[in-house]
Design an enzyme around this catalytic site. Structure first.
Site, PDB file in Angstrom:
ATOM      1  N   LYS A  55       0.620 -10.302   7.828  1.00  0.00           N
ATOM      2  CA  LYS A  55       0.953  -8.748   8.021  1.00  0.00           C
ATOM      3  C   LYS A  55      -0.488  -8.171   8.550  1.00  0.00           C
ATOM      4  O   LYS A  55      -1.219  -8.187   7.681  1.00  0.00           O
ATOM      5  CB  LYS A  55       1.641  -7.971   7.227  1.00  0.00           C
ATOM      6  CG  LYS A  55       1.283  -6.482   7.068  1.00  0.00           C
ATOM      7  CD  LYS A  55       2.251  -5.918   5.835  1.00  0.00           C
ATOM      8  CE  LYS A  55       1.708  -4.418   5.442  1.00  0.00           C
ATOM      9  NZ  LYS A  55       1.710  -3.654   6.260  1.00  0.00           N
TER      10      LYS A  55
ATOM     11  N   GLY B 150       0.601  -3.881  11.879  1.00  0.00           N
ATOM     12  CA  GLY B 150       0.592  -3.005  10.548  1.00  0.00           C
ATOM     13  C   GLY B 150       0.479  -1.695  10.763  1.00  0.00           C
ATOM     14  O   GLY B 150       0.902  -0.923   9.649  1.00  0.00           O
TER      15      GLY B 150
ATOM     16  N   SER C  24       0.868  -1.025   0.040  1.00  0.00           N
ATOM     17  CA  SER C  24      -0.052   0.231  -0.096  1.00  0.00           C
ATOM     18  C   SER C  24       0.930   1.166   0.031  1.00  0.00           C
ATOM     19  O   SER C  24       0.767   2.053  -0.751  1.00  0.00           O
ATOM     20  CB  SER C  24      -0.927   0.288   1.301  1.00  0.00           C
ATOM     21  OG  SER C  24      -1.881  -0.993   1.415  1.00  0.00           O
ATOM     22  N   THR C  25       1.722   1.358   0.934  1.00  0.00           N
ATOM     23  CA  THR C  25       2.772   2.373   0.951  1.00  0.00           C
ATOM     24  C   THR C  25       3.589   2.596  -0.303  1.00  0.00           C
ATOM     25  O   THR C  25       3.592   3.772  -0.571  1.00  0.00           O
ATOM     26  CB  THR C  25       3.686   2.135   2.262  1.00  0.00           C
ATOM     27  OG1 THR C  25       2.694   2.093   3.371  1.00  0.00           O
ATOM     28  CG2 THR C  25       4.605   3.510   2.307  1.00  0.00           C
TER      29      THR C  25
ATOM     30  N   TYR D 178      -1.265 -10.568   3.797  1.00  0.00           N
ATOM     31  CA  TYR D 178      -1.225  -9.247   3.975  1.00  0.00           C
ATOM     32  C   TYR D 178      -2.937  -8.912   4.619  1.00  0.00           C
ATOM     33  O   TYR D 178      -3.609  -8.974   3.672  1.00  0.00           O
ATOM     34  CB  TYR D 178      -1.154  -8.303   2.878  1.00  0.00           C
ATOM     35  CG  TYR D 178      -1.026  -6.824   3.096  1.00  0.00           C
ATOM     36  CD1 TYR D 178      -1.040  -6.154   4.396  1.00  0.00           C
ATOM     37  CD2 TYR D 178      -0.922  -6.132   1.902  1.00  0.00           C
ATOM     38  CE1 TYR D 178      -1.340  -4.919   4.404  1.00  0.00           C
ATOM     39  CE2 TYR D 178      -0.936  -4.609   2.176  1.00  0.00           C
ATOM     40  CZ  TYR D 178      -1.249  -4.025   3.239  1.00  0.00           C
ATOM     41  OH  TYR D 178      -1.097  -2.600   3.518  1.00  0.00           O
TER      42      TYR D 178
ATOM     43  N   SER E 164       5.011   2.217   7.256  1.00  0.00           N
ATOM     44  CA  SER E 164       5.257   3.310   6.516  1.00  0.00           C
ATOM     45  C   SER E 164       6.517   4.344   7.105  1.00  0.00           C
ATOM     46  O   SER E 164       7.352   5.032   6.717  1.00  0.00           O
ATOM     47  CB  SER E 164       4.045   4.066   5.590  1.00  0.00           C
ATOM     48  OG  SER E 164       3.632   4.621   6.655  1.00  0.00           O
TER      49      SER E 164
HETATM   50  O1  MN9 Z   1       2.226  -0.605   5.953  1.00  0.00           O
HETATM   51  C1  MN9 Z   1       0.802   1.345   6.821  1.00  0.00           C
HETATM   52  N1  MN9 Z   1      -0.475   1.027   5.968  1.00  0.00           N
HETATM   53  C2  MN9 Z   1      -1.257   1.668   5.128  1.00  0.00           C
HETATM   54  C3  MN9 Z   1       1.684  -0.072   6.790  1.00  0.00           C
HETATM   55  O2  MN9 Z   1      -0.558   2.488   4.515  1.00  0.00           O
HETATM   56  C4  MN9 Z   1      -2.225   1.285   4.896  1.00  0.00           C
HETATM   57  C5  MN9 Z   1       0.921   1.958   7.789  1.00  0.00           C
HETATM   58  O3  MN9 Z   1       2.347   1.960   7.990  1.00  0.00           O
HETATM   59  C6  MN9 Z   1       0.260   3.201   7.768  1.00  0.00           C
HETATM   60  O4  MN9 Z   1       0.761   3.930   6.703  1.00  0.00           O
HETATM   61  C7  MN9 Z   1       0.627   4.126   9.182  1.00  0.00           C
HETATM   62  C8  MN9 Z   1      -0.315   5.441   9.265  1.00  0.00           C
HETATM   63  O5  MN9 Z   1      -1.524   5.247   9.484  1.00  0.00           O
HETATM   64  O6  MN9 Z   1       0.382   3.205  10.381  1.00  0.00           O
END
Ligand code: MN9
Length: 294
Positions: free
Chosen positions: A165, A189, A48-49, A137, A208
């Site tokens: 995850k 996550g 996603s990131t 995921y 992220s």
């Molecule tokens: O990969 C990320 N999830 C998404 C995990 O981007 C949906 C998180 O790291 C979020 O970006 C973070 C901020 O809400 O927790």
């Protein structure tokens, strides 16, 4: 199987784009080095990131290749190959295998509200298409599919599956995943609840904000492990103040703005994400200054 290389703090790697949406491969390389210098244990690539679902399948494979070239064997690499098409995901899984990735991962197929049997088939088909461990995921808010303990037990009958995850605020689910019929790796996550995930037994985290707060989150993990809960909470609180500010302007836009201030030119997000606003840049400049002074 020795799963130790899958434990720890993993950055969900951002993908930098130029003004016209082109991938900035040089910046990917700088970002990989920046993360490793800050103690990150591995990368989750093209999730996603990484705006993976906004890339063409060819671009996704190019990004896998670029990250492998940049990281070499210094850290653990997980390729996110999830797609609504099993065939496309299998093709990317084979690519990750040929590049020497350590594992693959996939979000559940979305959009068509597939029945459970179809989702189970999707996961097994992808896992069986490559000689790599598979990490599920679980992201119910975006995929519409929420993994339960019972369904996880069904999937984990396949030895290829090694972890989950878990991108959800449901902390009770972590307890279920840590008590399946066999031992698996569970990643927290959402970065804003990392400490809660650790308390429920998570083995690591993929997120992220570790792209630029790797040191801070490593400290939180170390404090938690040392039993210094008060200090860990203080660290999580500081990180959450920053994440709260980022949510106002868009998380990915804010992360790119922060990293650009920290010296890694991350460009923009890809459309339909909005461009990074001036307010976002001004706010993230302050965040970057604070982080760099720590
Ligand atoms: O990969 C990320 N999830 C998404 C995990 O981007 C949906 C998180 O790291 C979020 O970006 C973070 C901020 O809400 O927790």
């Amino acid at each position: 199987m020795d799963n130790s290389k899958f434990k720890g703090l993993f950055s969900a790697l951002l993908t930098p784009f130029g003004k016209n949406g082109e991938i900035k491969y040089d910046s990917i390389k700088s970002l990989v080095d920046f993360n490793i210098a800050n103690g990150i244990d591995g990368f989750y690539v093209g999730g996603s990131t990484g705006e993976g679902l906004l890339l063409t399948n060819e671009e996704r494979k190019e990004v896998f290749k670029c990250v492998k070239e940049a990281a070499g064997s210094r850290v653990t690499l997980i390729a996110h190959v999830g797609s609504i098409s099993t065939k496309a995901a299998q093709d990317m899984a084979k690519c990750a295998e040929s590049l020497g990735y350590d594992a693959i991962s996939a979000v559940a197929p979305f959009y068509y509200s597939f029945p459970l049997q179809a989702i189970l088939g999707y996961y097994n088909d992808i896992a069986n298409s490559a000689e790599l461990p598979m990490i599920i995921y679980n992201f119910p808010a975006s995929s519409g599919f929420s993994l339960t303990k019972d369904v996880a037990n069904e999937l984990f009958k396949n030895e290829k599956f090694i972890g989950i995850k878990h991108t959800s605020g449901d902390m009770f689910a972590i307890n279920g995943f840590k008590n399946l019929n066999r031992d698996i790796i569970v990643y927290n996550g959402f970065d804003e609840t990392l400490l809660a995930g650790l308390a429920m037994g998570a083995d690591g985290a993929i997120g992220s904000t570790y792209n630029f707060m790797g040191k801070k989150f490593k400290q939180i993990i170390n404090d938690f492990k040392a039993g210094n809960l008060e200090k860990a909470q203080k660290g999580q609180n500081e990180a959450d103040e920053i994440i709260t500010e980022m949510i106002k302007y868009g998380v990915f836009q804010s992360e790119k703005a922060v990293l650009t201030e920290m010296g890694v030119d991350m460009g923009e997000c890809r459309k339909p994400f909005l461009p990074i606003s001036d307010e976002c840049r001004a706010s993230m400049k302050k965040v970057a200054q604070k982080l760099m002074s720590e």
